[in-house]
Design a protein around this motif. Structure first.
Motif, short mmCIF file in Angstrom:
data_model
loop_
_atom_site.label_atom_id
_atom_site.label_comp_id
_atom_site.label_asym_id
_atom_site.label_seq_id
_atom_site.Cartn_x
_atom_site.Cartn_y
_atom_site.Cartn_z
N ASP A 38 0.84 -1.20 0.00
CA ASP A 38 0.00 0.00 0.00
C ASP A 38 0.87 1.25 0.00
O ASP A 38 0.58 2.24 0.66
N ASN A 39 1.97 1.19 -0.78
CA ASN A 39 2.93 2.28 -0.79
C ASN A 39 3.60 2.37 -2.16
O ASN A 39 4.34 1.47 -2.56
N MET A 40 3.34 3.47 -2.87
CA MET A 40 3.91 3.63 -4.20
C MET A 40 5.43 3.74 -4.17
O MET A 40 6.13 3.19 -5.02
N ALA A 41 5.96 4.48 -3.19
CA ALA A 41 7.41 4.67 -3.11
C ALA A 41 8.11 3.33 -2.88
O ALA A 41 9.15 3.06 -3.50
N SER A 42 7.55 2.50 -2.02
CA SER A 42 8.15 1.19 -1.75
C SER A 42 8.11 0.31 -3.00
O SER A 42 9.09 -0.39 -3.31
N GLY A 43 7.01 0.35 -3.71
CA GLY A 43 6.88 -0.46 -4.92
C GLY A 43 7.88 -0.08 -5.98
O GLY A 43 8.56 -0.94 -6.57
N MET A 44 8.00 1.21 -6.25
CA MET A 44 8.94 1.67 -7.30
C MET A 44 10.39 1.47 -6.88
O MET A 44 11.24 1.11 -7.69
N SER A 45 10.67 1.68 -5.60
CA SER A 45 12.03 1.49 -5.10
C SER A 45 12.44 0.02 -5.23
O SER A 45 13.54 -0.30 -5.70
N MET A 46 11.57 -0.87 -4.80
CA MET A 46 11.87 -2.29 -4.88
C MET A 46 11.97 -2.76 -6.33
O MET A 46 12.78 -3.64 -6.66
N GLY A 47 11.17 -2.17 -7.21
CA GLY A 47 11.25 -2.52 -8.63
C GLY A 47 12.61 -2.19 -9.22
O GLY A 47 13.20 -2.99 -9.96
N ILE A 48 13.14 -1.02 -8.89
CA ILE A 48 14.45 -0.61 -9.39
C ILE A 48 15.56 -1.48 -8.81
O ILE A 48 16.46 -1.94 -9.52
N ILE A 49 15.48 -1.74 -7.50
CA ILE A 49 16.49 -2.59 -6.86
C ILE A 49 16.49 -3.99 -7.47
O ILE A 49 17.54 -4.55 -7.80
N SER A 50 15.30 -4.57 -7.65
CA SER A 50 15.20 -5.92 -8.21
C SER A 50 15.70 -5.96 -9.65
O SER A 50 16.31 -6.95 -10.08
N HIS A 51 15.47 -4.89 -10.41
CA HIS A 51 15.97 -4.82 -11.80
C HIS A 51 17.48 -4.94 -11.82
O HIS A 51 18.06 -5.71 -12.60
N VAL A 52 18.14 -4.17 -10.94
CA VAL A 52 19.60 -4.18 -10.89
C VAL A 52 20.11 -5.54 -10.43
O VAL A 52 21.02 -6.12 -11.04
N VAL A 53 19.53 -6.07 -9.36
CA VAL A 53 19.98 -7.34 -8.81
C VAL A 53 19.80 -8.48 -9.82
O VAL A 53 20.70 -9.31 -10.02
N ILE A 54 18.66 -8.52 -10.49
CA ILE A 54 18.39 -9.59 -11.46
C ILE A 54 19.33 -9.52 -12.65
O ILE A 54 19.84 -10.54 -13.13
N LYS A 55 19.59 -8.31 -13.14
CA LYS A 55 20.52 -8.16 -14.26
C LYS A 55 21.93 -8.62 -13.86
O LYS A 55 22.65 -9.24 -14.65
N LEU A 56 22.33 -8.32 -12.61
CA LEU A 56 23.65 -8.74 -12.14
C LEU A 56 23.73 -10.25 -11.98
O LEU A 56 24.71 -10.89 -12.39
#
Length: 441
Positions: free
Chosen positions: A397-415
């Motif tokens: 229930d938090n837009m900031a948390s969702g977008m932040s986690m999306g960016i972090i997961s993008h970087v981690v998955i690519k690595l």
């Protein structure tokens, strides 16, 4: 004859300034869109004072400040950016301010307001230096589309909660009480809105809100005030009372950072989500001249803190005006003018029940979810971060948390998949403070 020519010249000037022809819209459409946006976000005039009252602030003064700032910066946004984005105190940030910081006993409301002011200064510096725009461009295209979808789910969930169609008790989500008059009215309003919009009735969302409000009268939900006029009280009890020096403590940096990340990503999500709905994004999912709304947003936060308001941001409910056809700054200006009237006609705001605006938010959220078709679902290194963005936004229930986690997961998955060459420097740099955001949250 002279009056006709004068009217034509005025309309021509408005058309030229706001580029109505270019956006295939009209003055009447923009005004209708502005009124629709106002009706879906007018609840902030009730909710913001309630939260700030819990922080020990003068409720009546907060109500007037909320109306003044929402009016002023919605109009500034419309004039400067020519975008249909309305502004008001951010939901989420106000709860953090009132209950976590002040009611939680960490700081006084004056010091907390100083933190809001400092976060606004950081926003302004990043915007002037062009870093906010750089961050937006660095975010992968699939994540931008996912943000739009996440915003759709988020705004629909707001509608579900406001309309009491869903309840959350002890962390469990369940269906609302179907015998509750508010729930019944919300469901009636939802089908009315769907029928009007899908049958291409002009101003269907606004008409749906009005009809639902009227139906609420015999149901005892829509309350008619005894008086429609009220003189505004003084705002001296909260204006210019912030404590900036008290907020300048090293121990408060994580709290200021929380304000910063929350506002930045909520604003970003709203800009991208609403712009996607309005067809304003380019082929890369970017909003042209995005620094303009960011600049207004940062200045609004600074000025808002001076007058005694939590973070002022672009409102998700702007999507309601977009759905009605709003495409230019004239929509935002119309919303701002509505807020000006509420300074003297505050009782009118209380006529519109949340059960009447909830259906509009739910349906608009559904429409915003259509951006999912643009997400690359064949490449799992792209789809999984997009899905995480959506799920974390909804389930926390938090837009900031969702977008932040999306960016972090993008970087981690690519690595982890050895595709680190697909990452850019700005997104790598951004990931570090976002990890800090979750540590301090």
């Amino acid at each position: 004859m002279k009056n006709i020519k004068k009217n034509n010249s005025v309309l021509s000037a408005i058309d030229s300034y706001f580029k109505l022809g270019e956006y295939n819209t009209t003055v009447s459409t923009e005004i209708t869109a502005g009124i629709t946006t106002f009706m879906t976000m007018a609840y902030i005039l009730i909710v913001q004072p309630m939260f700030m009252g819990a922080a020990g602030m003068d409720v009546k003064a907060v109500t007037i400040v909320t109306a003044l700032l929402s009016a002023t910066f919605s109009i500034v946004m419309g004039l400067y950016t020519n975008r249909p984005f309305a502004m008001a105190p951010a939901m989420g940030g106000n709860a953090f301010f009132a209950y976590t910081l002040v009611a939680g006993g960490l700081v006084s409301w004056q010091v907390a307001m100083g933190m809001v002011f400092l976060s606004g200064i950081v926003f302004l510096l990043l915007t002037v230096l062009g870093l906010r725009g750089l961050i937006v461009e660095a975010i992968p295209k699939n994540l931008k589309f996912a943000i739009g979808v996440a915003v759709g789910f988020f705004i629909a969930m707001v509608g579900f909660k406001n309309g009491q169609i869903m309840t959350i008790e002890n962390g469990t989500i369940s269906m609302g009480d179907i015998s509750n008059p508010n729930t019944i009215l919300s469901l009636i309003g939802l089908f009315i809105t769907i029928a009007l919009v899908l049958n291409k009735v002009r101003g269907g969302v606004l008409i749906g809100i009005v009809i639902t409000t009227l139906i609420g009268i015999p149901m005892g939900i829509t309350q008619i005030p005894e008086s429609f006029f009220s003189m505004p009280p003084s705002i001296s009890s909260i204006a210019f009372k912030l404590d900036i020096m008290g907020a300048l403590k090293f121990a408060f940096l994580p709290l200021i950072f929380t304000f910063f990340v929350g506002d930045f990503f909520c604003t970003l999500g709203t800009l991208l989500g609403v712009s996607a709905q309005a067809g304003l994004l380019d082929e890369n999912g970017n909003l042209p001249e995005v620094d303009k709304p960011f600049l207004v947003d940062s200045i609004a936060t600074i000025v808002g803190a001076l007058f005694g308001s939590t973070t002022i941001t672009t409102f998700l409910e702007s999507a309601a005006g977009v759905e009605v056809g709003g495409r230019t700054g004239l929509t935002a200006i119309s919303t701002g003018i509505c807020f000006i009237f509420t300074i003297f006609l505050t009782p009118i705001v209380y006529i519109i029940p949340s059960a009447a605006t909830a259906p509009a938010l739910i349906f608009i959220g559904i429409l915003m979810m259509t951006s999912m078709k643009f997400i690359d679902m064949d490449d799992m290194t792209e789809f999984v971060p997009a899905a995480i963005t959506i799920m974390f936004t909804v389930f926390t229930d938090n837009m900031a948390s969702g977008m932040s986690m999306g960016i972090i997961s993008h970087v981690v998955i690519k690595l982890l998949t050895g595709r680190y060459r697909e990452l850019n420097i700005p997104i790598l740099v951004l990931t570090l403070p976002l990890i800090g955001y979750f540590i301090f949250l």
